[in-house]
Design a protein around this motif. Structure first.
Motif, PDB file in Angstrom:
ATOM      1  N   LEU A  26       1.024  -1.266  -0.144  1.00 25.98           N
ATOM      2  CA  LEU A  26      -0.070  -0.016   0.038  1.00 25.98           C
ATOM      3  C   LEU A  26       0.835   1.387   0.078  1.00 25.98           C
ATOM      4  O   LEU A  26       0.638   2.129  -0.753  1.00 25.98           O
ATOM      5  N   GLY A  33       5.173   6.161  -3.898  1.00 23.60           N
ATOM      6  CA  GLY A  33       6.557   5.354  -4.295  1.00 23.60           C
ATOM      7  C   GLY A  33       7.885   5.904  -3.958  1.00 23.60           C
ATOM      8  O   GLY A  33       8.213   6.999  -4.297  1.00 23.60           O
ATOM      9  N   GLU A  80       3.861   1.743  -1.634  1.00 21.03           N
ATOM     10  CA  GLU A  80       4.412   2.086  -2.817  1.00 21.03           C
ATOM     11  C   GLU A  80       3.234   2.493  -3.611  1.00 21.03           C
ATOM     12  O   GLU A  80       3.482   3.411  -4.446  1.00 21.03           O
ATOM     13  N   LYS A  81       1.795   2.235  -3.410  1.00 23.14           N
ATOM     14  CA  LYS A  81       0.845   2.715  -4.078  1.00 23.14           C
ATOM     15  C   LYS A  81       0.652   4.224  -3.726  1.00 23.14           C
ATOM     16  O   LYS A  81       0.176   5.149  -4.783  1.00 23.14           O
TER      17      LYS A  81
END
Length: 244
Positions: free
Chosen positions: A65, A71, A67-68
């Motif tokens: 999550l 990032g 990274e989403k």
């Protein structure tokens, strides 16, 4: 951009008696019970301008999550002289959300100067270190066993083309439980500018293996909560190692 400083700190105090061609250490980064990223350090013996040197390569990235939402894929590289442990060259490659930054810096300790690809050449304080080598320099020039709780050293340190003082203090000895067993550690505390990420300037604790001189547990007191870095694996030339 401030998050890159936290990732850089994760490489603090990895093993200094490098006898193998390659050492590799991996961490999981956690907010509470949730994993938010990973960090990996590779330490390699090398040669720089004909002299023995050590190359540190640090990769930090978000996962899942995190990274989403935001990032992060940051790489820090530092090459240091194997005898003095002072930096010779650094590379900083930062990718955080839409932010990008790349720079190479060369150090000339014989005349106390540097050359940065972003800002050019300039004079700097004697024995300048960077945000990676400051910690290796500390463990190689200080006898921690002879230090009392609260003792520390301050070094001129360059990060993101800016020079400031970074202090490292010895707090205490402690036995900590990790995923790979109990480890006798030194608890070390760097003091840096808190900025917009850290809750306070001394809000970082490193638990460094006394035997291997590598961190097995790190905590960050952040404005958004507590971040922990927990050792996942440690290999020498691909062979799994223990830390105690």
């Amino acid at each position: 951009m401030k998050k890159s400083i936290l990732i850089a700190f994760l490489i603090l105090f990895f093993g200094q008696n490098i006898s193998a061609k390659e050492e590799r250490i991996r961490f999981n980064l956690k907010f509470g019970l949730f994993k938010g990223g990973e960090a990996e350090l590779t330490v390699t013996d090398t040669v720089y301008n004909g002299r023995p040197a050590i190359h540190y390569h640090m990769l930090g990235r978000t996962t899942g999550l995190a990274e989403k939402l935001y990032g992060v894929y940051d790489i820090y590289e530092t090459t240091v002289d194997a005898e003095t442990h002072l930096p010779l060259k650094t590379i900083r490659s930062v990718k955080e959300g839409n932010y990008r930054r790349y720079n190479e810096t060369f150090f000339f300790h014989d005349n106390d100067s540097i050359f940065s690809q972003r800002s050019g050449g300039r004079k700097v304080p004697k024995d300048l270190v960077d945000i990676i080598s400051v910690f290796f320099y500390f463990v190689n020039t200080q006898n921690i066993d002879n230090m009392a709780p609260g003792d520390g050293v301050t070094y001129p340190t360059i990060n993101a083309d800016k020079i400031s003082d970074v202090s490292v203090r010895f707090l205490r000895e402690e036995v900590v439980e990790t995923d790979i067993g109990k480890v006798d550690t030194y608890v070390l505390n760097p003091n840096v500018r808190k900025g917009k990420v850290l809750e306070r300037s001394d809000g970082i604790r490193f638990y460094m293996s006394k035997k291997k001189k590598l961190p097995v547990y790190i905590t960050f007191d952040m404005r958004v909560g507590a971040l922990k870095a927990v050792i996942r694996s440690y290999t020498i030339d691909g062979v799994e190692q223990v830390t105690d």
